[in-house]
Design a protein around this motif. Structure first.
Motif, mmCIF file in Angstrom:
data_model
loop_
_atom_site.group_PDB
_atom_site.id
_atom_site.type_symbol
_atom_site.label_atom_id
_atom_site.label_comp_id
_atom_site.label_asym_id
_atom_site.label_seq_id
_atom_site.Cartn_x
_atom_site.Cartn_y
_atom_site.Cartn_z
ATOM 1 N N LEU A 16 1.004 -1.123 0.261
ATOM 2 C CA LEU A 16 0.191 0.066 0.292
ATOM 3 C C LEU A 16 0.594 1.301 -0.106
ATOM 4 O O LEU A 16 0.223 2.314 -0.200
ATOM 5 C CB LEU A 16 -1.094 0.199 1.364
ATOM 6 C CG LEU A 16 -2.121 1.210 1.632
ATOM 7 C CD1 LEU A 16 -3.238 0.933 0.442
ATOM 8 C CD2 LEU A 16 -2.724 1.193 2.565
ATOM 9 N N SER A 17 2.017 1.378 0.848
ATOM 10 C CA SER A 17 3.250 2.603 0.276
ATOM 11 C C SER A 17 3.557 2.845 -0.626
ATOM 12 O O SER A 17 3.513 4.149 -0.646
ATOM 13 C CB SER A 17 4.161 2.227 2.063
ATOM 14 O OG SER A 17 4.956 1.385 1.286
ATOM 15 N N VAL A 18 3.846 1.688 -0.999
ATOM 16 C CA VAL A 18 4.404 1.295 -2.752
ATOM 17 C C VAL A 18 3.725 2.306 -3.238
ATOM 18 O O VAL A 18 3.344 3.468 -4.425
ATOM 19 C CB VAL A 18 4.649 0.852 -3.106
ATOM 20 C CG1 VAL A 18 5.322 0.644 -4.881
ATOM 21 C CG2 VAL A 18 5.905 0.226 -2.707
ATOM 22 N N ALA A 19 2.243 2.503 -3.449
ATOM 23 C CA ALA A 19 0.485 2.849 -4.141
ATOM 24 C C ALA A 19 0.928 4.014 -4.176
ATOM 25 O O ALA A 19 0.164 5.236 -4.841
ATOM 26 C CB ALA A 19 -0.319 1.865 -4.021
ATOM 27 N N MET A 20 0.383 4.570 -2.452
ATOM 28 C CA MET A 20 0.103 5.631 -1.854
ATOM 29 C C MET A 20 1.286 6.618 -2.684
ATOM 30 O O MET A 20 1.186 8.179 -2.363
ATOM 31 C CB MET A 20 0.062 5.822 -0.227
ATOM 32 C CG MET A 20 -1.156 4.813 -0.261
ATOM 33 S SD MET A 20 -1.188 4.649 1.626
ATOM 34 C CE MET A 20 -0.617 6.397 2.712
ATOM 35 N N ASN A 47 8.123 0.898 6.768
ATOM 36 C CA ASN A 47 9.513 0.415 6.325
ATOM 37 C C ASN A 47 10.436 1.235 5.000
ATOM 38 O O ASN A 47 10.951 0.901 4.414
ATOM 39 C CB ASN A 47 8.853 -0.728 4.345
ATOM 40 C CG ASN A 47 7.324 0.412 3.737
ATOM 41 O OD1 ASN A 47 7.077 1.285 4.195
ATOM 42 N ND2 ASN A 47 7.485 -0.076 2.661
ATOM 43 N N GLY A 48 10.848 2.548 5.389
ATOM 44 C CA GLY A 48 11.502 2.869 5.293
ATOM 45 C C GLY A 48 11.810 3.975 3.803
ATOM 46 O O GLY A 48 12.108 4.416 3.049
ATOM 47 N N ARG A 49 9.893 3.963 3.607
ATOM 48 C CA ARG A 49 9.859 4.776 2.568
ATOM 49 C C ARG A 49 10.394 6.512 2.470
ATOM 50 O O ARG A 49 10.572 6.892 1.988
ATOM 51 C CB ARG A 49 8.296 4.859 2.149
ATOM 52 C CG ARG A 49 7.473 3.801 2.304
ATOM 53 C CD ARG A 49 8.278 2.472 1.033
ATOM 54 N NE ARG A 49 7.613 3.641 -0.424
ATOM 55 C CZ ARG A 49 8.158 3.214 -2.221
ATOM 56 N NH1 ARG A 49 8.966 1.872 -1.806
ATOM 57 N NH2 ARG A 49 7.647 4.179 -3.143
ATOM 58 N N MET A 50 10.331 7.330 3.970
ATOM 59 C CA MET A 50 11.025 8.373 3.997
ATOM 60 C C MET A 50 12.452 8.320 3.530
ATOM 61 O O MET A 50 12.758 9.617 2.871
ATOM 62 C CB MET A 50 11.100 9.191 5.668
ATOM 63 C CG MET A 50 10.975 10.423 5.107
ATOM 64 S SD MET A 50 9.868 11.376 4.385
ATOM 65 C CE MET A 50 8.156 10.903 6.115
ATOM 66 N N PHE A 51 12.864 7.541 3.084
ATOM 67 C CA PHE A 51 14.997 7.484 3.580
ATOM 68 C C PHE A 51 15.285 8.701 2.513
ATOM 69 O O PHE A 51 16.017 8.939 2.186
ATOM 70 C CB PHE A 51 15.300 6.414 4.104
ATOM 71 C CG PHE A 51 14.639 5.265 4.985
ATOM 72 C CD1 PHE A 51 14.488 5.995 5.738
ATOM 73 C CD2 PHE A 51 15.447 4.023 5.418
ATOM 74 C CE1 PHE A 51 14.274 5.023 7.259
ATOM 75 C CE2 PHE A 51 14.709 3.545 6.136
ATOM 76 C CZ PHE A 51 14.916 4.566 7.458
ATOM 77 N N SER A 52 14.652 8.387 1.576
ATOM 78 C CA SER A 52 15.333 8.690 -0.156
ATOM 79 C C SER A 52 15.045 9.874 -0.259
ATOM 80 O O SER A 52 16.038 10.187 -1.100
ATOM 81 C CB SER A 52 14.750 7.569 -1.224
ATOM 82 O OG SER A 52 13.178 8.494 -1.568
ATOM 83 N N HIS A 53 14.777 10.952 0.923
ATOM 84 C CA HIS A 53 13.804 12.502 0.517
ATOM 85 C C HIS A 53 14.884 13.284 0.796
ATOM 86 O O HIS A 53 14.850 14.090 1.412
ATOM 87 C CB HIS A 53 12.752 12.370 0.938
ATOM 88 C CG HIS A 53 11.550 11.219 0.130
ATOM 89 N ND1 HIS A 53 11.817 11.615 -1.390
ATOM 90 C CD2 HIS A 53 10.896 10.189 0.239
ATOM 91 C CE1 HIS A 53 11.003 10.982 -2.131
ATOM 92 N NE2 HIS A 53 10.143 10.114 -0.797
ATOM 93 N N TYR A 54 15.916 12.364 2.232
ATOM 94 C CA TYR A 54 16.212 13.577 3.204
ATOM 95 C C TYR A 54 16.947 14.189 2.384
ATOM 96 O O TYR A 54 17.942 13.486 1.738
ATOM 97 C CB TYR A 54 16.871 12.255 3.832
ATOM 98 C CG TYR A 54 15.775 12.131 5.412
ATOM 99 C CD1 TYR A 54 16.093 13.368 6.391
ATOM 100 C CD2 TYR A 54 15.481 11.046 5.853
ATOM 101 C CE1 TYR A 54 14.732 12.318 7.591
ATOM 102 C CE2 TYR A 54 14.588 10.790 6.679
ATOM 103 C CZ TYR A 54 13.783 11.309 7.737
ATOM 104 O OH TYR A 54 13.358 10.837 8.293
ATOM 105 N N PRO A 55 17.370 15.515 3.150
ATOM 106 C CA PRO A 55 18.382 16.457 2.074
ATOM 107 C C PRO A 55 19.932 15.908 2.506
ATOM 108 O O PRO A 55 20.270 15.829 4.234
ATOM 109 C CB PRO A 55 18.127 17.346 2.270
ATOM 110 C CG PRO A 55 16.560 17.440 3.623
ATOM 111 C CD PRO A 55 16.851 16.205 3.760
#
Length: 217
Positions: A16-20, A47-55
């Motif tokens: 669901l998090s991927v689809a969201m 599941n770490g969906r935020m990680f790629s967005h950290y500046p």
């Protein structure tokens, strides 16, 4: 060890998090952490969906996740993050961190599920330095009175928390943040998806500050 296990929900959430994110939450996540720097604690990292967005100004992320399957997924995601991420076990109302350790705290779709918002936010305040930021993206109670608010109360009293790992749709999260002494400096209120009447569609997105002691005098 937090010893939290919601295996069915965790499996569903991973998909669901991927689809969201594809539907728009990826942009909300990106905006949520934009401009952050220093040490950050992310509470309920999933599941770490935020990680790629950290500046790049972030020197370290300590990502707290109590659910076993989701924590394992976050551990797999951490090495590909653009900043150093350490995934740890822990609960929102007993964070594995010292007083004033962090420059910022991040919560995204988390404060709906914690057993006690006041306790969790008190812990956030404790681990933030004076002047530290709380960045939040949460679904919240609809305006009152409204049919949607009545629906939220009904689903919260019946199946919703059981199906969604303790999630409650009718919490006044902004009031809870203010009650812990945070000063809200940015606040956006919206529906996601924009045309939805789902119990979880009313959202808030913003930034709050833990005031320095002199600001409280």
């Amino acid at each position: 060890m937090a010893a939290v296990s919601h295996p069915v929900f965790a499996r569903v959430y991973e998909r669901l998090s991927v689809a969201m994110d594809r539907a728009g939450t990826a942009q909300f996540r990106r905006d949520l952490v934009a401009g952050l720097s220093g040490r950050v604690i992310e509470i309920g990292a999933g599941n770490g969906r935020m990680f790629s967005h950290y500046p790049p100004g972030v020197t370290e992320v300590v990502a707290v996740e109590p659910e076993r399957r989701l924590r394992a997924a976050a551990e797999r995601a951490a090495p590909s993050a653009p900043v150093p991420v350490t995934v740890v076990d822990g609960l929102a109302d007993a964070l594995p961190a010292g007083d004033g350790e962090f420059d910022a705290a991040v919560v995204a779709l988390v404060l709906c599920t914690v057993p006690d918002q006041a306790s969790a936010l008190a812990e956030v305040s404790r681990v933030l330095r004076p002047g530290g930021q709380l960045r939040f993206f949460e679904h919240v109670a609809a305006e009152e009175p409204s049919r949607l608010r009545r629906t939220q109360r009904l689903v919260d009293a019946t199946l919703w928390p059981k199906l969604f790992a303790g999630c409650h749709t009718s919490r006044d999260t902004i009031a809870a943040i203010r009650a812990q002494g945070f000063v809200i400096e940015e606040l956006r209120q919206f529906r996601f998806p924009a045309t939805s009447n789902s119990p979880s569609s009313p959202c808030v997105h913003g930034r709050a500050i833990r005031p320095a002691p002199t600001a409280l005098q």
